[in-house]
Design an enzyme around this catalytic site. Structure first.
Site, mmCIF file in Angstrom:
data_model
loop_
_atom_site.group_PDB
_atom_site.id
_atom_site.type_symbol
_atom_site.label_atom_id
_atom_site.label_comp_id
_atom_site.label_asym_id
_atom_site.label_seq_id
_atom_site.Cartn_x
_atom_site.Cartn_y
_atom_site.Cartn_z
ATOM 1 N N ASP A 58 0.826 -1.247 -0.121
ATOM 2 C CA ASP A 58 0.053 -0.007 -0.311
ATOM 3 C C ASP A 58 0.639 1.252 -0.029
ATOM 4 O OD1 ASP A 58 -1.704 2.145 0.632
ATOM 5 O OD2 ASP A 58 -2.829 1.077 2.046
ATOM 6 N N SER A 138 -1.701 14.515 -14.126
ATOM 7 C CA SER A 138 -3.160 14.259 -14.935
ATOM 8 C C SER A 138 -3.245 15.830 -15.701
ATOM 9 C CB SER A 138 -4.288 14.262 -14.266
ATOM 10 O OG SER A 138 -5.485 14.467 -14.624
ATOM 11 N N TYR A 151 -9.404 16.165 -6.241
ATOM 12 C CA TYR A 151 -8.666 15.179 -7.070
ATOM 13 C C TYR A 151 -7.463 16.275 -7.676
ATOM 14 C CZ TYR A 151 -6.922 12.427 -11.141
ATOM 15 O OH TYR A 151 -6.330 11.908 -11.974
ATOM 16 N N LYS A 155 -3.095 16.701 -7.895
ATOM 17 C CA LYS A 155 -2.238 16.519 -9.147
ATOM 18 C C LYS A 155 -1.638 17.604 -9.162
ATOM 19 C CE LYS A 155 -3.299 12.317 -9.958
ATOM 20 N NZ LYS A 155 -2.382 11.331 -9.712
#
Length: 255
Positions: A58, A138, A151, A155
């Site tokens: 993880d 992204s 999100y 990024k």
């Protein structure tokens, strides 16, 4: 033979990257939180004549990430390329984002990248032969997207970490870059299509079709499209490139 670690490599973009780097001649440590998918990709590589091991871990667990790098160096001889690919997304209006939502996405997308960066850089410095650290960003690292605000924030953070690390690690012959995909045909985008559609009043598939109209090249990206660019970042042709977070999105966001 050089060795690459690819996190989140059990499926989607990570799987495509692991398979491509193996074809390029790298030995690959295939990491995923899901042991079975990591083993499946490692088996694909070895069945094709490549060299690979599966290392479940993880990425939010710093000790586990350092253990991943240690095992890779022990079993495959070195760590020359780190692809910090593991990441998650969540679709939610910013006004509804909870502490738990934010903590989870930052834990994976930011802390996970930092731990990979630290573990790989420590190993590469000790080896004394330089290396390449490659982070998953992204198009949302360059332009914040509605309903993907938290999100996008993670990024943007990856982009900042990539720049700072490039400056700090250049003295050790380590380059640090990031790849910025757009709309990719993966499980993550299936989820985004479904959840975003619920906010926009769209049926399943309609949101993906709507956003795909933004793609200049006129088609949804494949994981292999992303992997081809990561292949460049992991290879010698990118040796003079560092600190960059490059769009590989078919022409959605241009700068």
């Amino acid at each position: 033979m050089t060795t690459a670690v690819v996190t989140g490599a059990g499926r989607g973009i990570g799987r495509a990257i692991a398979l491509r780097l193996a074809r390029d001649g790298h030995a690959v440590a295939v990491n995923d939180v899901d042991k079975s998918t990591a083993e499946g990709v490692a088996d694909e590589i070895t069945a094709a004549g490549g060299s690979a091991i599966a290392v479940p871990a993880d990425v939010t667990d710093r000790e586990a990430v350092f253990a991943l790098v240690d095992r890779t160096a022990r079993d495959l001889g070195s760590v020359d390329v780190m692809v910090a690919n593991a990441g998650i997304a969540q679709v939610k209006p910013l006004l509804e984002v909870t502490r738990d939502d934010l903590a989870r996405i930052v834990d994976v997308n930011v802390f996970g990248v930092v731990w990979c960066l630290q573990a790989a850089a420590e190993r590469m410095i000790a080896q004394g032969t330089g290396g390449k650290i490659i982070n998953a960003a992204s198009i949302a690292a360059h332009s914040g997207f509605a309903y993907l605000g938290h999100y996008s924030a993670t990024k943007f953070a990856v982009r900042a970490l990539t720049q700072a690390a490039a400056k700090e690690l250049a003295q050790h012959g380590i380059t640090v870059n990031a790849y910025c995909p757009g709309i990719v045909g993966t499980d993550m985008w299936d989820l985004i299509d479904e959840k975003l559609g619920s906010y926009l009043g769209n049926e399943r598939g309609e949101t993906l079709a709507q956003y795909s109209q933004l793609i200049t090249l006129g088609r949804v990206q494949t994981p292999e499209d992303v992997a081809a660019f990561v292949s460049y970042l992991a290879g010698p042709d990118s040796n003079y490139m560092t600190g960059q977070s490059v769009m590989i999105d078919g022409g959605i966001v241009m700068s």
